[in-house]
Motif scaffolding. Structure first.
Motif, mmCIF file in Angstrom:
data_model
loop_
_atom_site.group_PDB
_atom_site.id
_atom_site.type_symbol
_atom_site.label_atom_id
_atom_site.label_comp_id
_atom_site.label_asym_id
_atom_site.label_seq_id
_atom_site.Cartn_x
_atom_site.Cartn_y
_atom_site.Cartn_z
ATOM 1 N N HIS A 268 0.853 -1.183 0.000
ATOM 2 C CA HIS A 268 0.000 0.000 0.000
ATOM 3 C C HIS A 268 0.891 1.235 0.000
ATOM 4 O O HIS A 268 2.048 1.180 0.424
ATOM 5 N N HIS B 237 -7.339 10.919 2.225
ATOM 6 C CA HIS B 237 -7.624 10.544 3.609
ATOM 7 C C HIS B 237 -7.909 11.794 4.434
ATOM 8 O O HIS B 237 -8.909 11.856 5.140
ATOM 9 N N THR B 238 -7.020 12.787 4.337
ATOM 10 C CA THR B 238 -7.202 14.011 5.127
ATOM 11 C C THR B 238 -6.330 15.124 4.579
ATOM 12 O O THR B 238 -5.446 14.881 3.754
ATOM 13 N N ALA C 27 -7.522 3.682 9.606
ATOM 14 C CA ALA C 27 -7.647 3.530 8.156
ATOM 15 C C ALA C 27 -6.596 2.567 7.614
ATOM 16 O O ALA C 27 -6.901 1.739 6.734
ATOM 17 N N LEU D 69 -2.905 10.935 1.216
ATOM 18 C CA LEU D 69 -3.678 9.988 0.417
ATOM 19 C C LEU D 69 -3.274 8.582 0.846
ATOM 20 O O LEU D 69 -2.108 8.330 1.163
ATOM 21 N N ILE D 70 -4.227 7.687 0.852
ATOM 22 C CA ILE D 70 -3.955 6.271 1.086
ATOM 23 C C ILE D 70 -4.373 5.528 -0.177
ATOM 24 O O ILE D 70 -5.546 5.579 -0.560
ATOM 25 N N VAL E 227 -3.487 15.811 10.608
ATOM 26 C CA VAL E 227 -3.628 14.354 10.583
ATOM 27 C C VAL E 227 -3.979 13.884 11.988
ATOM 28 O O VAL E 227 -3.225 14.119 12.928
ATOM 29 N N ARG F 100 -7.288 8.163 13.750
ATOM 30 C CA ARG F 100 -8.088 7.943 12.539
ATOM 31 C C ARG F 100 -7.215 7.391 11.414
ATOM 32 O O ARG F 100 -7.627 6.479 10.685
ATOM 33 N N PHE F 101 -5.996 7.915 11.290
ATOM 34 C CA PHE F 101 -5.065 7.445 10.271
ATOM 35 C C PHE F 101 -4.682 5.986 10.528
ATOM 36 O O PHE F 101 -4.689 5.152 9.610
ATOM 37 N N VAL G 194 1.096 5.386 1.011
ATOM 38 C CA VAL G 194 0.628 6.630 1.624
ATOM 39 C C VAL G 194 1.389 7.749 0.927
ATOM 40 O O VAL G 194 2.619 7.728 0.856
ATOM 41 N N LYS H 30 -6.319 7.626 -2.619
ATOM 42 C CA LYS H 30 -7.596 8.220 -2.204
ATOM 43 C C LYS H 30 -7.363 9.177 -1.044
ATOM 44 O O LYS H 30 -6.629 8.870 -0.110
#
Length: 87
Positions: free
Chosen positions: A3, A69-70, A82, A63-64, A74, A78-79, A5, A67
């Motif tokens: 993935h 994210h914030t 996710a 972005l993650i 940050v 929440r991060f 970030v 997409k």
């Protein structure tokens, strides 16, 4: 599956410095505890006119996997949530 970030920043941005610290800390914890493969890419929006136009007033932006994210601040919890949902 790896993935990504993505962190959009610019020089002299104190919120970007804060975001970078949170992203690095959370990604490190999640990689260690959940064995999640996460790469962090940091991009300076000043190097790309399109990014500067798009994100100039919202940085830092996280972005993650491409997409949003914030932006601006940050929230570590929440991060982390996710990222763990990716596992």
């Amino acid at each position: 599956m790896p993935h990504t970030v993505t962190l959009y920043t610019k020089p002299g941005c104190h919120l970007c410095d804060d975001a970078r610290d949170i992203v690095d800390d959370v990604v490190g914890r999640v990689q260690a505890s959940d064995h999640l493969d996460v790469a962090v890419d940091e991009l300076d929006i000043l190097a790309d006119p399109a990014l500067q136009t798009r994100y100039g007033e919202e940085i830092p932006v996280v972005l993650i996997d491409g997409k949003m994210h914030t932006y601006w601040r940050v929230d570590a919890a929440r991060f982390e949530k996710a990222l763990k949902e990716l596992a």
